[in-house]
Design an enzyme around this catalytic site. Structure first.
Site, PDB file in Angstrom:
ATOM      1  N   LYS A 248       0.863  -1.184   0.000  1.00  0.00           N
ATOM      2  CA  LYS A 248       0.000   0.000   0.000  1.00  0.00           C
ATOM      3  C   LYS A 248       0.897   1.232   0.000  1.00  0.00           C
ATOM      4  CE  LYS A 248      -3.851   2.272   2.326  1.00  0.00           C
ATOM      5  NZ  LYS A 248      -3.413   3.613   1.994  1.00  0.00           N
ATOM      6  N   ARG A 253      -3.570   9.000  -5.690  1.00  0.00           N
ATOM      7  CA  ARG A 253      -3.988   8.092  -6.742  1.00  0.00           C
ATOM      8  C   ARG A 253      -3.987   8.808  -8.087  1.00  0.00           C
ATOM      9  NH1 ARG A 253      -8.478   3.707  -5.470  1.00  0.00           N
ATOM     10  NH2 ARG A 253      -8.276   2.422  -7.330  1.00  0.00           N
ATOM     11  N   ARG A 268      -8.113  10.770  -7.524  1.00  0.00           N
ATOM     12  CA  ARG A 268      -9.050   9.889  -6.844  1.00  0.00           C
ATOM     13  C   ARG A 268     -10.488  10.378  -6.999  1.00  0.00           C
ATOM     14  NH1 ARG A 268     -12.588   8.572  -3.550  1.00  0.00           N
ATOM     15  NH2 ARG A 268     -12.288   7.691  -1.496  1.00  0.00           N
ATOM     16  N   GLU A 298      -0.500   4.744  -8.013  1.00  0.00           N
ATOM     17  CA  GLU A 298      -0.314   5.646  -6.881  1.00  0.00           C
ATOM     18  C   GLU A 298       1.009   6.370  -7.117  1.00  0.00           C
ATOM     19  OE1 GLU A 298      -2.655   5.799  -4.448  1.00  0.00           O
ATOM     20  OE2 GLU A 298      -1.632   6.753  -2.756  1.00  0.00           O
ATOM     21  N   PHE A 338      -0.697  -0.358 -10.295  1.00  0.00           N
ATOM     22  CA  PHE A 338      -1.210  -1.582  -9.682  1.00  0.00           C
ATOM     23  C   PHE A 338      -2.413  -2.190 -10.398  1.00  0.00           C
ATOM     24  CE2 PHE A 338      -2.825   2.032  -7.131  1.00  0.00           C
ATOM     25  CZ  PHE A 338      -4.188   1.873  -7.315  1.00  0.00           C
ATOM     26  N   ARG A 413     -16.819  -0.150  -3.016  1.00  0.00           N
ATOM     27  CA  ARG A 413     -15.982  -0.358  -1.836  1.00  0.00           C
ATOM     28  C   ARG A 413     -16.494  -1.635  -1.199  1.00  0.00           C
ATOM     29  NH1 ARG A 413     -13.017   2.974   1.320  1.00  0.00           N
ATOM     30  NH2 ARG A 413     -13.918   4.949   0.704  1.00  0.00           N
ATOM     31  N   LYS A 419      -7.665  -3.249   2.889  1.00  0.00           N
ATOM     32  CA  LYS A 419      -6.383  -2.677   3.324  1.00  0.00           C
ATOM     33  C   LYS A 419      -6.022  -3.195   4.705  1.00  0.00           C
ATOM     34  CE  LYS A 419      -8.532   1.658   4.673  1.00  0.00           C
ATOM     35  NZ  LYS A 419      -8.671   3.053   4.437  1.00  0.00           N
TER      36      LYS A 419
HETATM   37  P1  ATP Z   1      -9.954   5.845   0.315  1.00  0.00           P
HETATM   38  O1  ATP Z   1      -9.918   4.346   0.380  1.00  0.00           O
HETATM   39  O2  ATP Z   1     -11.305   6.363   0.592  1.00  0.00           O
HETATM   40  O3  ATP Z   1      -9.287   6.393  -0.906  1.00  0.00           O
HETATM   41  P2  ATP Z   1      -7.750   6.987   1.719  1.00  0.00           P
HETATM   42  O4  ATP Z   1      -7.403   7.952   0.632  1.00  0.00           O
HETATM   43  O5  ATP Z   1      -7.640   7.447   3.127  1.00  0.00           O
HETATM   44  O6  ATP Z   1      -9.201   6.416   1.556  1.00  0.00           O
HETATM   45  P3  ATP Z   1      -6.964   4.390   2.205  1.00  0.00           P
HETATM   46  O7  ATP Z   1      -8.374   3.947   2.424  1.00  0.00           O
HETATM   47  O8  ATP Z   1      -6.086   4.473   3.391  1.00  0.00           O
HETATM   48  O9  ATP Z   1      -6.889   5.750   1.455  1.00  0.00           O
HETATM   49  O10 ATP Z   1      -6.330   3.447   1.112  1.00  0.00           O
HETATM   50  C1  ATP Z   1      -6.843   3.283  -0.189  1.00  0.00           C
HETATM   51  C2  ATP Z   1      -5.953   4.036  -1.158  1.00  0.00           C
HETATM   52  O11 ATP Z   1      -4.655   3.460  -1.167  1.00  0.00           O
HETATM   53  C3  ATP Z   1      -6.374   3.955  -2.603  1.00  0.00           C
HETATM   54  O12 ATP Z   1      -7.366   4.873  -2.929  1.00  0.00           O
HETATM   55  C4  ATP Z   1      -5.064   4.218  -3.347  1.00  0.00           C
HETATM   56  O13 ATP Z   1      -4.918   5.613  -3.557  1.00  0.00           O
HETATM   57  C5  ATP Z   1      -4.000   3.779  -2.389  1.00  0.00           C
HETATM   58  N1  ATP Z   1      -3.211   2.600  -2.789  1.00  0.00           N
HETATM   59  C6  ATP Z   1      -1.894   2.434  -2.538  1.00  0.00           C
HETATM   60  N2  ATP Z   1      -1.435   1.277  -2.985  1.00  0.00           N
HETATM   61  C7  ATP Z   1      -2.484   0.628  -3.562  1.00  0.00           C
HETATM   62  C8  ATP Z   1      -2.638  -0.637  -4.202  1.00  0.00           C
HETATM   63  N3  ATP Z   1      -1.629  -1.489  -4.344  1.00  0.00           N
HETATM   64  N4  ATP Z   1      -3.875  -0.965  -4.648  1.00  0.00           N
HETATM   65  C9  ATP Z   1      -4.916  -0.114  -4.500  1.00  0.00           C
HETATM   66  N5  ATP Z   1      -4.824   1.088  -3.910  1.00  0.00           N
HETATM   67  C10 ATP Z   1      -3.626   1.473  -3.439  1.00  0.00           C
END
Ligand code: ATP
Length: 577
Positions: A248, A253, A268, A298, A338, A413, A419
């Site tokens: 992650k 994004r 995003r 990302e 990814f 979702r 995650k």
């Molecule tokens: P959201 O899920 O609502 O975007 P957020 O921005 O706080 O919330 P997280 O929920 O913590 O992010 O994690 C999801 C995000 O992680 C994805 O939207 C993407 O931007 C990022 N990400 C990083 N690595 C990956 C991966 N390998 N596959 C998918 N998403 C990834």
């Protein structure tokens, strides 16, 4: 449709405090709209002259809009601005001024839309004067209510409280008989991100036409999102014994669209970010040979030689529109790719993930700027745990674990993507993105800025409503209070917004638009909050909430934490590692 008639509906939308009547009003409006106008009507309701993902802005500051109003009604700009500081809404100022000299016009929605688009596209010498003249020209021929709503479009403050799901519901009610029939429309929206196109297709070709609307290069699809689970074992069970693991990355994004030599990037929340990342564009052109392709990635600052990931605070310095070239040299971004959703004219969203990973590896060459991240497949919880520890050692946030046979579910979702982040037992594992719903005046030194505490909420996806979770006053500097005050004044309303459900009445209501990231010690149950509240159960609330940062630019209100997520987080916080 005349703009005057359209504006009457906008006025009704502005006045209502109930979501159901938002849909009814929209339904009545749509019933009157011809197929030639529906696309423009929808964009204008969203306060835009193009779909959200097109970087077309009207490009008029408050001062310029004030100048146009002054010109239209023969008063000085200073007078307009003085009234604005008294009334807090240039729309209302316009309404008052136009009472003095108004004529009823029969300008159509199409006429107004075309002129607004012309204002947006005006550039070069004499731009300011031309924009002012065009807007003033429109205002001169307008009744007060039309003028009020028109002025709010360039101001970006429609105050209507209509969200994208509300429009989908109204489409369904108007054309499919009931808003419960909106599922197919929603899926098309997830694939196209364009309510205008959906409206136009629905009006011209019916539901069958909408079902055929597919992913296209140059038009972002809505990002697939993640769920949370506590540990490797639970995840593996949920995935059915086999899982796909990727790191992650903590950057932002970037959805990459390549069509020949043209590369466009989207964030995003589907805003175009092409101009912000020239090195990624260059990397795509060098490393990807496919004629057309859509990739999910990302982007973050990464030192390849030392394998060091720079902290998010560094990466985020790149989210800006000036000094881009310079920053791309001093703080170059890499894009960890990814997923792949489209290739050479064909959508790949229905291919299972493991197939998509094969395409990814064969289409992204080398790892100079784009770094392919095809991940690994495993049936072992230990392996997941090892990769997780490895991720943490590398300075990453954790893992994203995915279901190997899942398709790319745009906008979804669910547990196809999960995650796994680091946390310590007993504490909340994640921050919560909240929407500001109102502010409550405080006493003492901060009251000068008009805010003592903020009433904040999360999004109830099922109901398309914003529900409260907390009042928050800690973690904000005086400067941040000032910023909140300035931003929220533009979208304050004199009654509860239609899509807000709250037992608390703040001093000032504001339209749910500003997203903030909040850290709290715990999610608790509380009868005073409406998040997840039912007749028999109290709502969810945040204990010791504090502001981490504004998330305004990369998340829309509907992208904040949902009630369903909050429920999951509530359950997870009592599970020990
Ligand atoms: P959201 O899920 O609502 O975007 P957020 O921005 O706080 O919330 P997280 O929920 O913590 O992010 O994690 C999801 C995000 O992680 C994805 O939207 C993407 O931007 C990022 N990400 C990083 N690595 C990956 C991966 N390998 N596959 C998918 N998403 C990834």
């Amino acid at each position: 449709m005349t703009f005057g008639n359209f504006a009457k509906y906008l006025q009704q939308l502005e006045e209502t405090s109930s979501r159901l009547s938002l849909i009814n009003i929209l339904g009545r409006l749509f019933a009157e709209v011809e197929s030639s106008d529906i696309c423009q009507v929808v964009y204008l309701i969203q306060g835009r002259v193009a779909p959200f993902y097109e970087a077309i802005e009207i490009g008029m500051s408050e001062k310029l809009v004030a100048q146009a109003i002054a010109k239209a009604y023969g008063v000085s700009r200073e007078e307009v601005l003085k009234k604005y500081s008294e009334m807090g809404d240039l729309g209302k100022v316009t309404e008052v001024l136009s009472h003095q000299s108004s004529t009823i016009s029969n300008q159509t929605v199409g006429d107004i839309f075309d002129t607004l688009l012309e204002i947006a596209k005006t550039s070069g010498a004499g731009t300011v004067e031309k924009k002012v003249n065009l807007l003033a020209g429109l205002l001169q021929e307008m009744d007060p209510i039309s003028a009020k709503h028109l002025v709010r479009i360039p101001m970006g403050s429609s105050r209507l409280g209509v969200g994208d799901p509300t429009i989908l519901d109204a489409f369904a009610e108007c054309k499919l008989g009931h808003r419960k029939e909106r599922k197919e429309l929603e899926e098309a929206y997830n694939r196209t991100s364009d309510l205008g196109i959906i409206g136009e297709t629905l009006w011209n070709k019916g539901l069958e036409g909408v079902k055929k609307l597919d992913v296209e290069v140059g038009r972002p699809l809505r990002s697939e999102l993640t769920e949370r689970l506590p540990d490797a074992k639970t995840i593996l069970e949920k995935m059915g014994g086999r899982a796909h693991i990727q790191y992650k990355y903590d950057g932002f994004r970037v959805q990459i669209h390549k069509s020949g030599d043209t590369v466009r990037l989207f964030s995003r929340n589907l805003e175009e970010t092409t101009l912000m990342m020239p090195e990624i564009i260059e990397g795509v052109l060098k490393q990807v040979k496919a004629k057309t392709i859509i990739l999910d990635s990302e982007a973050l600052a990464y030192n390849k030689t030392s394998e060091e990931f720079l902290p998010f605070q560094e990466t985020t310095k790149r989210r800006r529109k000036y000094q881009v070239e310079e920053m791309s040299k001093t703080l170059p971004l890499k894009a960890f790719v990814f997923d792949v959703m489209y290739l050479n004219g064909k959508s790949l969203v229905d291919l299972p993930l493991d197939e998509r990973m094969k395409v990814l590896v064969s289409e992204v060459n080398g790892d100079e700027t784009l770094i392919p991240e095809p991940g690994e497949f495993t049936d072992s919880a230990e392996k997941i745990q090892q990769m997780f520890d490895d991720a943490i050692t590398k300075g990453l946030e954790g893992l994203i674990v995915k279901k190997p046979d899942s398709r790319y579910e745009a906008g979804a979702r669910n547990f196809n993507w999960v995650k796994l982040k680091r946390h310590s037992a007993g504490e909340l594992k994640d921050t919560i993105d909240c929407v500001i719903l109102g502010y409550i005046f405080g006493k003492g030194k901060r009251s000068g800025f008009g805010a003592g505490s903020l009433l904040v909420g999360v999004y109830d996806e099922k109901k398309d409503m914003f529900v409260t979770v907390s009042k928050i006053g800690t973690g904000l500097t005086d400067i941040e209070w000032k910023e909140i005050h300035e931003r929220s004044d533009k979208i304050s309303v004199d009654h509860k917004p239609a899509r807000v459900d709250s037992l608390i009445t703040p001093t000032v209501w504001i339209q749910p638009e500003i997203v903030i990231e909040v850290l709290a010690d715990e999610i608790t149950k509380s009868p005073t909050h409406t998040a997840g509240k039912t007749d028999s159960e109290p709502g969810y609330a945040l204990r010791f909430p504090r502001l981490v940062r504004f998330r305004g630019e990369d998340k829309r209100a509907e992208d904040c934490t949902t009630v369903a997520e909050l429920k999951e987080m509530y359950k997870l916080q009592y599970k020990k590692d």
